[in-house]
Design a protein around this motif. Structure first.
Motif, PDB file in Angstrom:
ATOM      1  N   ASP A 142     -27.849  19.920 -47.964  1.00  0.00           N
ATOM      2  CA  ASP A 142     -27.299  21.230 -48.326  1.00  0.00           C
ATOM      3  C   ASP A 142     -27.205  22.184 -47.130  1.00  0.00           C
ATOM      4  O   ASP A 142     -27.098  23.399 -47.305  1.00  0.00           O
ATOM      5  N   SER A 184     -24.491  21.374 -52.829  1.00  0.00           N
ATOM      6  CA  SER A 184     -24.952  22.757 -52.932  1.00  0.00           C
ATOM      7  C   SER A 184     -26.454  22.793 -53.187  1.00  0.00           C
ATOM      8  O   SER A 184     -27.033  21.853 -53.744  1.00  0.00           O
ATOM      9  N   SER A 185     -27.086  23.880 -52.787  1.00  0.00           N
ATOM     10  CA  SER A 185     -28.538  23.998 -52.948  1.00  0.00           C
ATOM     11  C   SER A 185     -28.957  23.899 -54.409  1.00  0.00           C
ATOM     12  O   SER A 185     -30.049  23.414 -54.722  1.00  0.00           O
ATOM     13  N   SER A 186     -28.089  24.338 -55.321  1.00  0.00           N
ATOM     14  CA  SER A 186     -28.423  24.287 -56.742  1.00  0.00           C
ATOM     15  C   SER A 186     -28.506  22.860 -57.265  1.00  0.00           C
ATOM     16  O   SER A 186     -29.143  22.596 -58.287  1.00  0.00           O
ATOM     17  N   ARG A 201     -36.283  25.480 -63.164  1.00  0.00           N
ATOM     18  CA  ARG A 201     -35.687  24.595 -62.164  1.00  0.00           C
ATOM     19  C   ARG A 201     -36.501  23.306 -62.018  1.00  0.00           C
ATOM     20  O   ARG A 201     -35.940  22.229 -61.819  1.00  0.00           O
TER      21      ARG A 201
END
Length: 217
Positions: A142, A184-186, A201
């Motif tokens: 990421d 992506s970081s998500s 999370r």
């Protein structure tokens, strides 16, 4: 510590155990409280297991990440990665890096080099078992700067302080052992192995590891 051995089958506690195991020699009440919290979590999830589907693609994919200067005691970064064979999680790591990284890019690159080493070994092991992999292994990262350094020799020359890791990862990129798609970081599953997460999370990433509760027989 028994908890360290338990991480062999419970990747969901790898980061927490990695943190508390650093204080085994001189623990405090804070560390003992953290251990009790891990034990309570294990008691509540004692039937949670990694799912290995009976039919799964024989392809490796990896997620590599680092928490830059995340340790408040010495500001060293934490390497985290997880590797899947098809939909099955087969390798993971949460470990503090040996030296202090001067940037998030440096920390991520050191994590990427560690992940590449594991990928090379797993590809060799599969080949030795009669399962050669013709396609490069996807290693999701990421950090776009790290991906640029791996692809671009100009960026590479600007990072001489991590030259060995740069050369190693870039060599395997050129040899098509790996490819470096951006994620992506998500959607970065390796977050689970590098930092403390919110409950929401944490549960999301546990699901992505294919860890499911099974009924006791």
């Amino acid at each position: 510590m028994v908890l360290v051995y338990l991480t062999i089958t419970r990747p969901d506690i790898a980061y927490a155990v990695h943190v508390v195991s650093q204080f085994v020699v001189s623990p405090t009440t804070v560390h003992w409280a953290a251990v009790l919290r891990i034990l309570r979590y294990l008691r509540g999830t004692r039937f949670q297991s990694i799912l290995f589907p009976s039919s799964s693609a024989l392809e490796l994919r990896a997620y590599s990440n680092a928490d830059w200067a995340g340790d408040p005691t010495d500001r060293k970064s934490t390497t985290g990665f997880c590797i899947f064979l098809g939909d099955s999680l087969i390798s993971w790591k949460s470990k503090k890096q040996d030296i202090v990284s001067r940037s998030s890019t440096e920390a991520e690159y050191r994590a990427m080099a560690s992940t590449t080493t594991e990928i090379v070994w797993l590809r060799w092991l599969l080949s030795d078992m009669g399962i050669p992999l013709s396609e490069p292994t996807l290693m999701y990262c990421d950090n776009k700067s790290v991906i640029q350094i791996a692809h671009n020799s100009v960026f590479h020359e600007r990072t001489k302080h991590i030259e060995i890791d740069c050369h190693f990862t870039r060599h395997h990129l050129q040899q098509r052992t790996i490819t470096l798609p951006f994620v992506s970081s998500s959607l970065q599953i390796a977050d689970l192995f590098t930092k403390t997460l919110s409950s929401k999370r944490f549960r999301l990433l546990i699901d992505k590891l294919s860890m499911l509760p099974v009924n006791a027989s």
